[in-house]
Design a protein around this motif. Structure first.
Motif, PDB file in Angstrom:
ATOM      1  N   ALA A  71       0.833  -1.204   0.000  1.00 11.28           N
ATOM      2  CA  ALA A  71       0.000   0.000   0.000  1.00 11.28           C
ATOM      3  C   ALA A  71       0.869   1.256   0.000  1.00 11.28           C
ATOM      4  CB  ALA A  71      -0.945  -0.005   1.202  1.00 11.28           C
ATOM      5  N   ILE A  72       1.946   1.233   0.765  1.00  9.82           N
ATOM      6  CA  ILE A  72       2.865   2.370   0.793  1.00  9.82           C
ATOM      7  C   ILE A  72       3.540   2.535  -0.571  1.00  9.82           C
ATOM      8  CG2 ILE A  72       5.032   3.238   1.786  1.00  9.82           C
ATOM      9  CD1 ILE A  72       4.151   1.756   4.423  1.00  9.82           C
ATOM     10  N   ALA A  73       3.993   1.429  -1.135  1.00  6.75           N
ATOM     11  CA  ALA A  73       4.716   1.476  -2.413  1.00  6.75           C
ATOM     12  C   ALA A  73       3.843   1.961  -3.560  1.00  6.75           C
ATOM     13  CB  ALA A  73       5.285   0.091  -2.740  1.00  6.75           C
ATOM     14  N   SER A  74       2.533   1.792  -3.458  1.00  5.98           N
ATOM     15  CA  SER A  74       1.649   2.159  -4.564  1.00  5.98           C
ATOM     16  C   SER A  74       0.990   3.525  -4.388  1.00  5.98           C
ATOM     17  CB  SER A  74       0.581   1.079  -4.756  1.00  5.98           C
ATOM     18  OG  SER A  74      -0.249   1.005  -3.618  1.00  5.98           O
ATOM     19  N   ARG A  75       1.384   4.268  -3.374  1.00  7.92           N
ATOM     20  CA  ARG A  75       0.801   5.598  -3.161  1.00  7.92           C
ATOM     21  C   ARG A  75       1.091   6.514  -4.347  1.00  7.92           C
ATOM     22  NH1 ARG A  75       2.498   6.328   3.157  1.00  7.92           N
ATOM     23  NH2 ARG A  75       0.910   4.926   3.987  1.00  7.92           N
ATOM     24  N   SER A  76       0.236   7.480  -4.531  1.00  8.89           N
ATOM     25  CA  SER A  76       0.383   8.422  -5.651  1.00  8.89           C
ATOM     26  C   SER A  76       1.203   9.639  -5.229  1.00  8.89           C
ATOM     27  CB  SER A  76      -0.998   8.867  -6.139  1.00  8.89           C
ATOM     28  OG  SER A  76      -1.726   7.776  -6.610  1.00  8.89           O
ATOM     29  N   VAL A  77       2.395   9.375  -4.776  1.00  4.98           N
ATOM     30  CA  VAL A  77       3.347  10.450  -4.447  1.00  4.98           C
ATOM     31  C   VAL A  77       4.670  10.079  -5.091  1.00  4.98           C
ATOM     32  CG1 VAL A  77       2.208  11.093  -2.282  1.00  4.98           C
ATOM     33  CG2 VAL A  77       3.992   9.349  -2.245  1.00  4.98           C
ATOM     34  N   GLY A  78       5.608  11.009  -5.109  1.00  9.43           N
ATOM     35  CA  GLY A  78       6.899  10.753  -5.731  1.00  9.43           C
ATOM     36  C   GLY A  78       7.664   9.626  -5.045  1.00  9.43           C
ATOM     37  N   ALA A  79       8.585   9.059  -5.791  1.00 12.16           N
ATOM     38  CA  ALA A  79       9.382   7.942  -5.263  1.00 12.16           C
ATOM     39  C   ALA A  79      10.157   8.312  -4.002  1.00 12.16           C
ATOM     40  CB  ALA A  79      10.308   7.397  -6.351  1.00 12.16           C
ATOM     41  N   PRO A  80      10.767   9.513  -3.918  1.00 16.06           N
ATOM     42  CA  PRO A  80      11.478   9.845  -2.673  1.00 16.06           C
ATOM     43  C   PRO A  80      10.559   9.820  -1.446  1.00 16.06           C
ATOM     44  CG  PRO A  80      12.175  11.315  -4.415  1.00 16.06           C
ATOM     45  CD  PRO A  80      11.004  10.542  -4.948  1.00 16.06           C
ATOM     46  N   GLN A  81       9.356  10.336  -1.598  1.00 18.73           N
ATOM     47  CA  GLN A  81       8.412  10.319  -0.475  1.00 18.73           C
ATOM     48  C   GLN A  81       8.029   8.882  -0.121  1.00 18.73           C
ATOM     49  OE1 GLN A  81       7.264  13.065   1.407  1.00 18.73           O
ATOM     50  NE2 GLN A  81       6.654  11.374   2.731  1.00 18.73           N
ATOM     51  N   ARG A  82       7.882   8.025  -1.136  1.00 13.59           N
ATOM     52  CA  ARG A  82       7.527   6.628  -0.865  1.00 13.59           C
ATOM     53  C   ARG A  82       8.672   5.880  -0.188  1.00 13.59           C
ATOM     54  NH1 ARG A  82       5.816   4.177  -6.132  1.00 13.59           N
ATOM     55  NH2 ARG A  82       6.641   6.062  -7.051  1.00 13.59           N
ATOM     56  N   VAL A  83       9.923   6.196  -0.529  1.00 21.14           N
ATOM     57  CA  VAL A  83      11.057   5.583   0.182  1.00 21.14           C
ATOM     58  C   VAL A  83      10.965   5.942   1.660  1.00 21.14           C
ATOM     59  CG1 VAL A  83      13.570   5.684   0.529  1.00 21.14           C
ATOM     60  CG2 VAL A  83      12.634   5.409  -1.785  1.00 21.14           C
ATOM     61  N   HIS A  84      10.774   7.220   1.929  1.00 22.24           N
ATOM     62  CA  HIS A  84      10.657   7.686   3.319  1.00 22.24           C
ATOM     63  C   HIS A  84       9.473   7.001   4.019  1.00 22.24           C
ATOM     64  CE1 HIS A  84      10.807  10.446   6.728  1.00 22.24           C
ATOM     65  NE2 HIS A  84       9.513  10.609   6.580  1.00 22.24           N
ATOM     66  N   ASP A  85       8.324   6.993   3.351  1.00 19.99           N
ATOM     67  CA  ASP A  85       7.122   6.387   3.938  1.00 19.99           C
ATOM     68  C   ASP A  85       7.291   4.885   4.147  1.00 19.99           C
ATOM     69  OD1 ASP A  85       6.019   8.914   3.818  1.00 19.99           O
ATOM     70  OD2 ASP A  85       4.700   8.474   2.117  1.00 19.99           O
ATOM     71  N   PHE A  86       8.014   4.232   3.236  1.00 18.59           N
ATOM     72  CA  PHE A  86       8.239   2.791   3.350  1.00 18.59           C
ATOM     73  C   PHE A  86       9.060   2.479   4.599  1.00 18.59           C
ATOM     74  CE2 PHE A  86      10.357  -1.243   2.449  1.00 18.59           C
ATOM     75  CZ  PHE A  86       9.343  -2.004   1.880  1.00 18.59           C
ATOM     76  N   VAL A  87      10.163   3.178   4.781  1.00 21.80           N
ATOM     77  CA  VAL A  87      11.031   2.924   5.937  1.00 21.80           C
ATOM     78  C   VAL A  87      10.254   3.145   7.232  1.00 21.80           C
ATOM     79  CG1 VAL A  87      13.132   3.630   7.168  1.00 21.80           C
ATOM     80  CG2 VAL A  87      13.152   3.483   4.658  1.00 21.80           C
ATOM     81  N   LEU A  88       9.572   4.288   7.332  1.00 23.11           N
ATOM     82  CA  LEU A  88       8.830   4.581   8.563  1.00 23.11           C
ATOM     83  C   LEU A  88       7.577   3.721   8.699  1.00 23.11           C
ATOM     84  CD1 LEU A  88      10.804   6.981   8.505  1.00 23.11           C
ATOM     85  CD2 LEU A  88       8.977   8.357   9.479  1.00 23.11           C
ATOM     86  N   GLY A  89       6.873   3.509   7.595  1.00 25.41           N
ATOM     87  CA  GLY A  89       5.622   2.755   7.640  1.00 25.41           C
ATOM     88  C   GLY A  89       5.819   1.294   7.988  1.00 25.41           C
ATOM     89  N   VAL A  90       6.860   0.682   7.441  1.00 24.54           N
ATOM     90  CA  VAL A  90       7.152  -0.718   7.769  1.00 24.54           C
ATOM     91  C   VAL A  90       7.492  -0.820   9.257  1.00 24.54           C
ATOM     92  CG1 VAL A  90       8.829  -2.589   7.409  1.00 24.54           C
ATOM     93  CG2 VAL A  90       7.767  -1.468   5.440  1.00 24.54           C
ATOM     94  N   HIS A  91       8.288   0.129   9.741  1.00 25.60           N
ATOM     95  CA  HIS A  91       8.625   0.120  11.166  1.00 25.60           C
ATOM     96  C   HIS A  91       7.382   0.289  12.034  1.00 25.60           C
ATOM     97  CE1 HIS A  91      10.198   0.930  15.080  1.00 25.60           C
ATOM     98  NE2 HIS A  91       9.697   2.147  15.055  1.00 25.60           N
ATOM     99  N   GLU A  92       6.568   1.298  11.733  1.00 27.87           N
ATOM    100  CA  GLU A  92       5.406   1.578  12.576  1.00 27.87           C
ATOM    101  C   GLU A  92       4.429   0.410  12.601  1.00 27.87           C
ATOM    102  OE1 GLU A  92       4.156   5.264  10.814  1.00 27.87           O
ATOM    103  OE2 GLU A  92       5.366   6.444  12.211  1.00 27.87           O
ATOM    104  N   PHE A  93       4.206  -0.220  11.452  1.00 31.46           N
ATOM    105  CA  PHE A  93       3.298  -1.361  11.405  1.00 31.46           C
ATOM    106  C   PHE A  93       3.803  -2.485  12.309  1.00 31.46           C
ATOM    107  CE2 PHE A  93       1.799  -5.433   9.887  1.00 31.46           C
ATOM    108  CZ  PHE A  93       0.452  -5.200   9.663  1.00 31.46           C
ATOM    109  N   ASN A  94       5.082  -2.826  12.164  1.00 32.30           N
ATOM    110  CA  ASN A  94       5.643  -3.924  12.959  1.00 32.30           C
ATOM    111  C   ASN A  94       5.762  -3.563  14.432  1.00 32.30           C
ATOM    112  OD1 ASN A  94       6.227  -6.196  11.074  1.00 32.30           O
ATOM    113  ND2 ASN A  94       7.220  -4.539   9.983  1.00 32.30           N
ATOM    114  N   ARG A  95       6.165  -2.342  14.720  1.00 30.76           N
ATOM    115  CA  ARG A  95       6.251  -1.919  16.127  1.00 30.76           C
ATOM    116  C   ARG A  95       4.890  -2.038  16.797  1.00 30.76           C
ATOM    117  NH1 ARG A  95       6.247   4.115  16.472  1.00 30.76           N
ATOM    118  NH2 ARG A  95       4.081   3.582  16.071  1.00 30.76           N
TER     119      ARG A  95
END
Length: 194
Positions: A71-95
């Motif tokens: 879901a994070i990877a398919s967001r309609s924002v630029g790739a740099p924002q998705r990299v940032h969101d991926f790192v934080l989002g994967v952490h937050e989900f698992n935490r």
């Protein structure tokens, strides 16, 4: 859905509920069977061992984390924002998953420590999802990367502290969000087109 698939799904759902309540060590096939209203022999028709049943439950839990990453990877924002969101989002989900449910955490720690086959598959899936973001960044002219698969593998390995169940628990008291944000900034600096 066939009767066999429906029965298998009921067994996995029941096992998941039992594991969340009692932990994977204390949960027995008899507990799951009783919860499903069937005999233990019927459970063994679908899962040859208790370990196979627990792996099936763990795979469902890991697939939830993968869906979050997709879901994070398919967001309609630029790739740099998705990299940032991926790192934080994967952490937050698992935490959140590991700190909210100790029995899920205990099971995922066992899967990681014992290197169940589903763990390697999960790690590969996360790397593949991350690679799609990197490819999008190359296609849009935002990233310059020679080997996408290698870069994705290195970067997801660098994220272990933020999603590995053992490390998330070990560093739970620390401010990992700030560290994850710093890691994402470092990653982006390394791959941005100059």
């Amino acid at each position: 859905m066939s009767v066999m698939e429906d029965t298998r799904d009921r067994i996995v759902a029941s096992a998941s509920a039992q594991i969340q309540r009692h932990g994977h060590i204390k949960t027995t096939v008899a507990d799951v069977a009783k919860h499903c209203g069937m005999s233990p022999a019927n459970i063994y028709r679908f899962f040859p061992t208790k370990a196979a049943l627990i792996e099936a439950v763990s795979e469902i839990w890991l697939s939830m984390a993968e869906e979050n990453a997709r879901a994070i990877a398919s967001r309609s924002v630029g790739a740099p924002q998705r990299v940032h969101d991926f790192v934080l989002g994967v952490h937050e989900f698992n935490r959140d998953r590991y700190t909210r449910d100790g029995e899920v955490h205990e099971t995922c720690v066992a899967a990681t420590t014992e290197r169940w086959p589903i763990v390697a598959r999960h790690e590969k899936t996360l790397t593949d999802i991350f690679a799609t973001i990197l490819r999008d960044g190359i296609d849009s002219g935002e990233f310059e990367i020679e080997d996408v698969e290698h870069t994705a593998a290195v970067m997801t390995s660098a994220m272990l502290k933020f999603h590995n169940p053992i490390m998330v628990a070990q560093y739970h008291g620390e401010s990992l969000i700030e560290q994850a944000a710093a890691l994402s900034a470092f990653m982006l600096k390394a791959i941005r087109k100059r």
